[in-house]
Design an enzyme around this catalytic site. Sequence first.
Site, PDB file in Angstrom:
ATOM      1  N   SER A 108      14.581  21.782 -15.890  1.00 32.86           N
ATOM      2  CA  SER A 108      13.371  22.566 -16.132  1.00 32.86           C
ATOM      3  C   SER A 108      13.778  23.893 -16.746  1.00 32.86           C
ATOM      4  O   SER A 108      14.868  24.401 -16.487  1.00 32.86           O
ATOM      5  CB  SER A 108      12.662  22.797 -14.797  1.00 32.86           C
ATOM      6  OG  SER A 108      11.920  23.996 -14.837  1.00 32.86           O
ATOM      7  N   HIS A 161       0.832  -1.216   0.000  1.00 32.39           N
ATOM      8  CA  HIS A 161       0.000   0.000   0.000  1.00 32.39           C
ATOM      9  C   HIS A 161       0.865   1.263   0.000  1.00 32.39           C
ATOM     10  O   HIS A 161       0.443   2.306   0.479  1.00 32.39           O
ATOM     11  CB  HIS A 161      -0.950   0.030   1.201  1.00 32.39           C
ATOM     12  CG  HIS A 161      -1.681  -1.260   1.437  1.00 32.39           C
ATOM     13  ND1 HIS A 161      -2.885  -1.554   0.846  1.00 32.39           N
ATOM     14  CD2 HIS A 161      -1.343  -2.343   2.171  1.00 32.39           C
ATOM     15  CE1 HIS A 161      -3.279  -2.759   1.230  1.00 32.39           C
ATOM     16  NE2 HIS A 161      -2.352  -3.274   2.020  1.00 32.39           N
ATOM     17  N   LYS A 168      15.673  21.792 -10.608  1.00 31.23           N
ATOM     18  CA  LYS A 168      15.034  20.540 -11.018  1.00 31.23           C
ATOM     19  C   LYS A 168      15.955  19.571 -11.747  1.00 31.23           C
ATOM     20  O   LYS A 168      16.802  19.972 -12.541  1.00 31.23           O
ATOM     21  CB  LYS A 168      13.829  20.844 -11.920  1.00 31.23           C
ATOM     22  CG  LYS A 168      12.627  21.438 -11.228  1.00 31.23           C
ATOM     23  CD  LYS A 168      12.074  20.585 -10.085  1.00 31.23           C
ATOM     24  CE  LYS A 168      11.295  19.405 -10.570  1.00 31.23           C
ATOM     25  NZ  LYS A 168      10.040  19.809 -11.213  1.00 31.23           N
ATOM     26  N   GLU A 188       9.264   8.571 -16.836  1.00 24.99           N
ATOM     27  CA  GLU A 188       7.891   9.057 -17.031  1.00 24.99           C
ATOM     28  C   GLU A 188       7.411   8.742 -18.446  1.00 24.99           C
ATOM     29  O   GLU A 188       6.257   8.360 -18.663  1.00 24.99           O
ATOM     30  CB  GLU A 188       7.818  10.562 -16.779  1.00 24.99           C
ATOM     31  CG  GLU A 188       8.030  10.909 -15.307  1.00 24.99           C
ATOM     32  CD  GLU A 188       8.239  12.405 -15.106  1.00 24.99           C
ATOM     33  OE1 GLU A 188       7.350  13.180 -15.451  1.00 24.99           O
ATOM     34  OE2 GLU A 188       9.317  12.789 -14.628  1.00 24.99           O
TER      35      GLU A 188
END
Length: 468
Positions: free
Chosen positions: A278, A156, A284, A291
């Site tokens: 970024s 979980h 970043k 992704e």
Amino acid sequence: MAQLWQGRFSKAVDSRVNDFNSSIRFDQRMAHQDITGSMAHAAMLGAQGIISQKDADEILSGLEGILNDLESGALAIDPEAEDIHTFVEQTLTARIGDAGKRLHTGRSRNDQVALDIRLTLRDMGRSLQQQLAELVETLCKKAAENTASVMPGYTHLQRAQPVTMGHQLMAYVWMLLRDLDRFEDALARMNSQCPLGSGALAGTTYPLDRQRTAAALGFDGPCPNSLDGVSDRDFCIELAGAISICMMHLSRLSEEIILWSSWEFKFIELDDAFTTGSSIMPQKKNPDVTELIRGKTGRVYGDLNTLLVMMKGLPLAYNKDMQEDKEAIFDAVDTLALCLRTVTPMLDTMRTLPENMRAAAAKGFINATDCADYLTKKGVPFRDAYKLTGSLVAHCIANGTTLEALPMETFKSFSPVFDEGVYEAIDLIRCTEGRASEGGPCAASVTKQIKQAGEQLAAWKEKHHAEV
Ligand code: ARG
């Protein structure tokens, strides 16, 4: 380039229909396989006396010339041709004259295309397997470096019990080895029955030797039913299914990498060369590769769905709907190949941060089960031990501490059964190493898994020694 089906028609096909109908844009990838298939067919026609040996020889050398010229770039594929089969046949006829017109004797584009896709996917599938094998090797290497890196195992997404990074990575190795096996299985079935000789749908009156062409093209034998031969696309769907499952595995791994590389976890650090920045936020460092893999997984499921839906309402035998098979399955193959090509070096250069994993493991009460097991081993029934440990955890949470930091009198105040041995029982390293059940996370088990995986991979490589 003219159509193959002149004679019955009094008008040239409308250019819009030609564009709509044309598949050359994507089936030109099968040029090599189309020519190989035609060579086997022509050789058989000659051997059977269906065409003269002279014609067969001319066709064979003509086809070889086309193959060489395509490879060298001396011959360009005509984008106006209807499909690759038309292009090859018409180029052959332009080069060698009448003999070229005999190539299609006893054959249809329907059995031809069914053959070409199989031959093409066979090569593509083997190459995917090769890439998968490299990924498995990389993961095994990373696992070997991390057999002692204790981290929380999750259920979980809540810290649950201690595992090691090595164990966690090996879980993916087993998934990928099943993928390798699934590809093996799909390719074996793809290679078992040769559709060539099915004709348009109902075979032919020529005395074809289907055993011969099947053997020449590396199949186990000819397909037993001509209708099924031209209209079966199970092999595309099976391969797309195997690719989809493999993408699902890569996507799950990607999701973990995304989590692990976040500041919230920081279990790993991706190499700068495999991350992006970024345009506005200077701090970043984004895990774009993972992704994209997660995103592209949806696209591959779309390809599988395209194939399943395309086939579901088709009456026997060939229907033009089936031309849509190639873009879908090639996209699935290309997408997985692209993902594997990028994810393997990304994982290879990834740095694990054992200190951070260890720190996280120390925080989530992941040794609570071990505390309960300790009491159980001292004679407390497991349910009581479970409840008692639960109260201890609640006490720790209320007081901002951990089980291992509790003084002995606190343990004793919960149960007189506790003695100094509890500290050893709930020590994280011991908890991990103590999980020595077969397939568990202890270092010896991970090392054994790495060995087993290596053996499975070696057996696969051995089997395909000649090809790889
Ligand atoms: N381009 C076609 C395909 O990919 C080749 C087969 C054409 N057959 C036909 N009957 N029109 O399916």
